[in-house]
Write a protein that holds these residues in place. Structure first.
Motif, mmCIF file in Angstrom:
data_model
loop_
_atom_site.group_PDB
_atom_site.id
_atom_site.type_symbol
_atom_site.label_atom_id
_atom_site.label_comp_id
_atom_site.label_asym_id
_atom_site.label_seq_id
_atom_site.Cartn_x
_atom_site.Cartn_y
_atom_site.Cartn_z
ATOM 1 N N ARG A 64 3.228 -14.214 8.142
ATOM 2 C CA ARG A 64 1.783 -14.535 7.609
ATOM 3 C C ARG A 64 1.004 -14.733 8.909
ATOM 4 O O ARG A 64 1.536 -14.669 9.938
ATOM 5 N N GLU A 134 1.881 -5.481 3.782
ATOM 6 C CA GLU A 134 1.299 -5.834 2.279
ATOM 7 C C GLU A 134 -0.156 -6.309 2.247
ATOM 8 O O GLU A 134 -0.272 -7.305 3.214
ATOM 9 N N ASP A 165 2.582 -4.247 -4.194
ATOM 10 C CA ASP A 165 2.763 -5.283 -4.799
ATOM 11 C C ASP A 165 1.613 -5.070 -6.237
ATOM 12 O O ASP A 165 0.486 -5.077 -5.924
ATOM 13 N N HIS A 168 -1.544 -7.327 -6.563
ATOM 14 C CA HIS A 168 -2.564 -7.368 -5.619
ATOM 15 C C HIS A 168 -3.220 -6.211 -6.055
ATOM 16 O O HIS A 168 -4.606 -6.213 -5.749
ATOM 17 N N ARG A 207 -0.666 -17.546 -7.783
ATOM 18 C CA ARG A 207 0.486 -18.582 -7.166
ATOM 19 C C ARG A 207 0.899 -19.345 -8.507
ATOM 20 O O ARG A 207 1.853 -19.931 -8.341
ATOM 21 N N GLU A 239 8.401 -10.173 -8.075
ATOM 22 C CA GLU A 239 7.897 -11.418 -7.152
ATOM 23 C C GLU A 239 6.999 -12.042 -7.937
ATOM 24 O O GLU A 239 5.927 -11.763 -8.146
HETATM 25 O O1 LIG Z 1 0.902 -15.886 -2.183
HETATM 26 C C1 LIG Z 1 1.120 -15.562 -1.195
HETATM 27 O O2 LIG Z 1 1.052 -16.200 -0.232
HETATM 28 C C2 LIG Z 1 2.118 -14.320 -1.229
HETATM 29 C C3 LIG Z 1 2.952 -14.162 -0.082
HETATM 30 C C4 LIG Z 1 3.701 -13.026 -0.122
HETATM 31 C C5 LIG Z 1 3.638 -11.949 -0.985
HETATM 32 O O3 LIG Z 1 4.439 -10.897 -1.277
HETATM 33 C C6 LIG Z 1 2.598 -12.154 -1.983
HETATM 34 O O4 LIG Z 1 2.494 -11.362 -3.109
HETATM 35 C C7 LIG Z 1 1.942 -13.436 -2.127
#
Ligand SMILES: O=C(O)c1ccc(O)c(O)c1
Ligand SMILES: [Mg+2]
Length: 629
Positions: A64, A134, A165, A168, A207, A239
């Motif tokens: 991150r 991403e 993804d 997103h 999330r 994911e």
């Molecule tokens: O919610 C997140 O922080 C997060 C992290 C990694 C990913 O690949 C994602 O799609 C979301």
């Protein structure tokens, strides 16, 4: 097709996750940093554990807040990355996901981000690692895959690519067709998630509410069509951040995930036949033509109450099985099978759940094709030894420990009633019941998505919008699925508390699924009258309901009097379509029958009436000593 799933998608500790992922036949996985940091094993040992399961670490994530930082944060971010690269080497992971920064001090600018990523890619290249970038939907400067792609394109490094993804892209309503312009070999990894359409903050939605492709409302098929059109041939990876999945069964969730990927790519191939999809050919979604039979498991002590209830509804005992203690009861096109054998599947179902529906027969065009599709979608085939002269009817395992059998005309399986049964009684009369309108299956709320995916991925059954049914003691969520022609309808009711009627049924029946059976009448008033004269006792509906009804629909006194006379509930839409229904009293284990009439092609199930029905049933059951129909 290479399949993968992120460890974050399922419950359990890392070892339980690995076992479940391997069991569900995935080729690999994304290791989420958190899962791995919590394990006691060293990175090298974790890598070995993964390979011992026959799996591959396809991605290490997430890294991150890297790009666009001013000094000294920038230098620190590069140091952090080097540390992760060391760890990846130990783990045996060759690819890392970098998600777009949300750092408050991150600076914007496509070129600045491209320069940072290009420099990091150089460091990664020395170690033989690949980096994927991403765009998070809530990224500070980069939140659109088109911008992420522009950054990757300008960075122009062979070991730097784009990670897509579906969440997103689709959560921001970005047109997935824009993906077709990206060269397939620059897409390094593809993550998939669906989600229910709920208007909320993107991060919170992502999330907590993601679900498997086919379980939600996002256009994941269109997304994958565009990805496939680029020539992308890398892994398809789930994911899924989902609160229920985190607490669910690791094996069940992993199996659903694998099923969803097969469903997805099968849909892609059918929607756009020109695309090359690396998936063996399978029969298309099976069109169900109706319910051929409903089989109850029972025993000699409990069966008579059910037989009495069937007689009161106008059924006659049409046949007796030639070798077994099994009878078939008929009216119109409805067949109810009553199995009181003391061995075999029905008996073990009875021992587990008491009297209940152990088997549902669905009419299909091709029973073999049905089990072929079901097996390709990870369903479990069911076999039991055949007695002399019995037909081998294909079957799979369904909800709540029950079985689904498939009857077709093509291979003569619809002759089973003549072949296996001796005819006993002729129909002396019928009470106007013609067919099974719907089956209501109850389950824990946490299992709803799973069973919805089961039905809708194998069969041509479509989801209607989910509705809330208000039980005085808690909420029950109801998901109807129906064939396009309405010939087959199932409602899946998810109980969140054992104090609801549905939840109580699950407890009492040890998780049996079918809680009620709705039978269609061509004239509900005539059926009600004839059933009453045969001794059928309807569920009594209180006066208040009819007062409210009069006001709600502007019905006249005669209508209200007639409805009230037979305890019939009523629902209608603005186009004059209507739904009329009444209920019987609960039998053993709380199972009950419903009689319905749909007027003008009404598509609902009486959701507005459900609270009245539930309250009435609860009043009866609280009074205990439930009269046996
Ligand atoms: O919610 C997140 O922080 C997060 C992290 C990694 C990913 O690949 C994602 O799609 C979301
Ligand atoms: Mg992602």
């Amino acid at each position: 097709m290479k399949t993968s799933i992120a460890t974050v998608s399922i419950a359990g500790n890392l070892r339980e996750k690995l076992a479940a992922i391997a069991d569900a036949d995935f080729d690999g996985l994304e290791i989420f940093e958190q899962d791995f940091l919590q394990d006691a094993a060293s990175p090298r040992e974790v890598g070995q554990m993964v390979r011992d399961h026959g799996l591959e670490v396809m991605l290490y994530q997430p890294f991150r807040d890297f790009e666009g930082l001013p000094e000294p944060l920038r230098t620190r971010a590069f140091d952090r990355a080097r540390h992760k690269f060391d760890l990846m080497a130990e783990l045996g992971a060759e690819q890392m996901l970098i998600c777009s920064s949300i750092h408050p001090q991150a600076l914007g600018g496509i070129d600045r981000a491209a320069d940072d990523l290009a420099e990091l890619a150089g460091i990664a290249a020395e170690r033989g690692l690949r980096l994927g970038y991403e765009a998070l939907a809530w990224g500070r400067h980069v939140n659109d895959h088109r911008d992420a792609w522009e950054i990757v394109r300008r960075a122009d490094q062979p070991n730097l690519g784009l990670i897509l993804d579906s969440f997103h892209t689709l959560s921001r309503k970005i047109d997935p067709e824009t993906i077709r312009r990206i060269p397939g070999d620059k897409i390094f990894f593809v993550q998939l998630a669906d989600a229910p359409l709920i208007d909320m903050d993107l991060l919170y939605w992502s999330r907590h509410f993601r679900n498997m492709p086919g379980e939600g409302d996002l256009p994941v098929v269109d997304f994958m069509r565009a990805v496939t059109a680029t020539g992308y041939a890398g892994p398809l990876s789930l994911e899924i951040f989902n609160d229920q999945f985190r607490g669910g069964s690791p094996h069940g969730i992993a199996r659903d995930g694998h099923r969803s990927l097969i469903w997805l790519m099968d849909q892609v191939r059918r929607a756009e036949p020109a695309l090359t999809v690396d998936l063996p050919a399978i029969p298309e979604n099976i069109r169900v033509q109706g319910v051929e039979f409903i089989e109850f498991a029972s025993n000699a002590a409990e069966a008579p109450a059910l037989e009495a209830a069937l007689r009161q509804m106008g059924f006659h005992r049409e046949g007796q099985h030639r070798n077994k203690s099994v009878t078939v009861w008929k009216q119109g096109d409805i067949r109810i099978v009553l199995n009181t054998e003391e061995t075999g599947f029905a008996h073990s179902f009875f021992l587990n759940h008491g009297t209940g529906v152990c088997d549902i027969g669905l009419r299909v065009e091709d029973a073999q094709a049905t089990t072929a599709r079901a097996a390709a979608l990870d369903a479990t085939l069911f076999h039991q030894p055949l007695g002399p002269g019995e037909l081998d009817i294909p079957a799979i395992r369904g909800v709540g420990g029950s079985i689904l059998h498939f009857i077709d005309e093509k291979s003569g399986l619809d002759d089973v009633w003549q072949v296996e049964f001796q005819s006993t009684e002729q129909a002396a009369h019928d009470f106007g019941l013609t067919r099974v309108d719907h089956l209501a299956e109850t389950m824990n709320y946490d299992e709803m998505l799973s069973w919805t995916l089961f039905y809708s991925s194998i069969f041509d059954l479509q989801r209607l919008p989910m509705i809330d049914v208000i039980d005085p003691d808690g909420l029950v969520r109801s998901q109807a699925i129906a064939s396009p022609d309405g010939s087959t309808r199932i409602t899946l009711n998810g109980a969140q508390s054992h104090r609801t009627l549905a939840g109580g049924f699950l407890v009492d029946s040890m998780g049996s699924a079918v809680q009620h059976i709705a039978l269609a009448s061509k004239d509900i008033f005539a059926s009600a009258q004839r059933m009453a004269s045969a001794g059928f006792q309807p569920l009594p509906i209180p006066e208040n309901y009819y007062d409210d009804l009069r006001a709600r629909y502007g019905l006249d006194d005669d209508d209200i009097t007639r409805l009230r006379r037979w305890n019939i509930l009523y629902e209608a839409d603005d186009d004059g379509r209507a739904f009329l229904q009444f209920y019987g009293r609960p039998l053993q284990n709380g199972l009950f029958f419903e009689i319905v009439e749909r007027r003008g092609g009404y598509e609902g199930y009486g959701a507005l009436n459900a609270p009245f029905r539930i309250a009435a049933l609860k009043r009866l059951m609280r009074g205990k000593a439930i009269p046996r129909a």
